[in-house]
Design an enzyme around this catalytic site. Structure first.
Site, PDB file in Angstrom:
ATOM      1  N   LYS A 167      34.019 -58.984  14.605  1.00  0.00           N
ATOM      2  CA  LYS A 167      33.802 -57.810  13.748  1.00  0.00           C
ATOM      3  C   LYS A 167      35.005 -56.872  13.827  1.00  0.00           C
ATOM      4  O   LYS A 167      35.562 -56.451  12.805  1.00  0.00           O
ATOM      5  CB  LYS A 167      32.535 -57.065  14.172  1.00  0.00           C
ATOM      6  CG  LYS A 167      32.386 -55.773  13.398  1.00  0.00           C
ATOM      7  CD  LYS A 167      31.314 -54.865  13.960  1.00  0.00           C
ATOM      8  CE  LYS A 167      31.413 -53.522  13.240  1.00  0.00           C
ATOM      9  NZ  LYS A 167      30.455 -52.552  13.714  1.00  0.00           N
ATOM     10  N   ASP A 173      28.036 -54.081   7.989  1.00  0.00           N
ATOM     11  CA  ASP A 173      27.412 -53.278   9.041  1.00  0.00           C
ATOM     12  C   ASP A 173      26.035 -52.849   8.532  1.00  0.00           C
ATOM     13  O   ASP A 173      25.571 -53.292   7.483  1.00  0.00           O
ATOM     14  CB  ASP A 173      28.296 -52.078   9.401  1.00  0.00           C
ATOM     15  CG  ASP A 173      28.402 -51.081   8.268  1.00  0.00           C
ATOM     16  OD1 ASP A 173      27.850 -51.336   7.170  1.00  0.00           O
ATOM     17  OD2 ASP A 173      29.028 -50.029   8.461  1.00  0.00           O
TER      18      ASP A 173
END
Ligand code: SF4
Length: 212
Positions: free
Chosen positions: A121, A139
């Site tokens: 990420k 997200d």
């Protein structure tokens, strides 16, 4: 409305609403950006920025991190979640950057994820911001928006990520990431979305729209 039309309308909406979208994480160089993204796991940008406006006065380069040491880094960031682990990771990342990368963050996913505390990420967000790389990191905000509108139907951000990365064009992903995060953060808010003024209202499938 067909999926293709919905996607185009969403793109138009978020691009128009946030024409100058960029990361809200405070930083003055790419090294600080990497550290800020690393710190933002399970924390809000706001919390991280409050810390970093002071911390980054003392952490401008990886060498600064080595000079500070784990203990001092821990003191600086003690109000963020998981600060002990994050402090160790920041120090270790500084060590690797100095030893292997000429004190600059590398620009590939493989090299970035070899740094301490830098997962896929963090690497994707970093490359999307610094290089405009074609990554849409989903997200909680992006997950919520895409599922409310029913562009995606998935239970988890990871599930949404897999679908969204396929249905949007690669060249759109970096800009979509920046704008969708802000759309979710400031407009299609978790508790009280601003549906009344939302261009997506007629085509949004969310059952609990807020029309107050
Ligand atoms: S209509 Fe409401 S729930 Fe749907 S995208 Fe707009 S703000 Fe979000």
């Amino acid at each position: 409305m067909k999926l293709q039309e919905k996607k185009e309308l969403l793109k138009k909406t978020v691009y128009e609403m946030f024409p100058d979208a960029e990361t809200e994480l405070y930083h003055n160089n790419e090294f600080q950006l990497l550290i800020a993204i690393l710190m933002s796991a399970q924390a809000t940008d706001k919390q991280v920025n409050i810390i970093n406006r002071n911390f980054f006065e003392f952490l401008k380069t990886p060498e600064d991190g080595l000079n500070l040491g784990v203990e001092e880094i821990t003191e600086f960031i003690s109000s963020v979640s998981f600060f002990n682990n994050k402090a160790k990771n920041i120090f270790k990342t500084c060590e690797i950057l100095v030893a292997k990368h000429n004190s600059l963050p590398p620009k590939t996913i493989d090299e970035l994820t070899e740094l301490a505390g830098v997962g896929i990420k963090t690497a994707k967000v970093f490359l999307s911001v610094t290089e405009g790389a074609p990554y849409l990191w989903v997200d909680t905000h992006v997950h919520r928006v895409l599922n409310r509108i029913w562009i995606v139907k998935a239970k988890t951000p990871l599930g949404t990520d897999k679908i969204a990365s396929k249905i949007f064009n690669a060249q759109d992903l970096a800009k979509l990431h920046d704008t969708l995060v802000l759309f979710g953060r400031y407009h299609c808010i978790a508790r009280k979305p601003k549906c009344k003024t939302c261009p997506m209202l007629p085509w949004c499938s969310y059952k609990e729209k807020n029309l107050d």
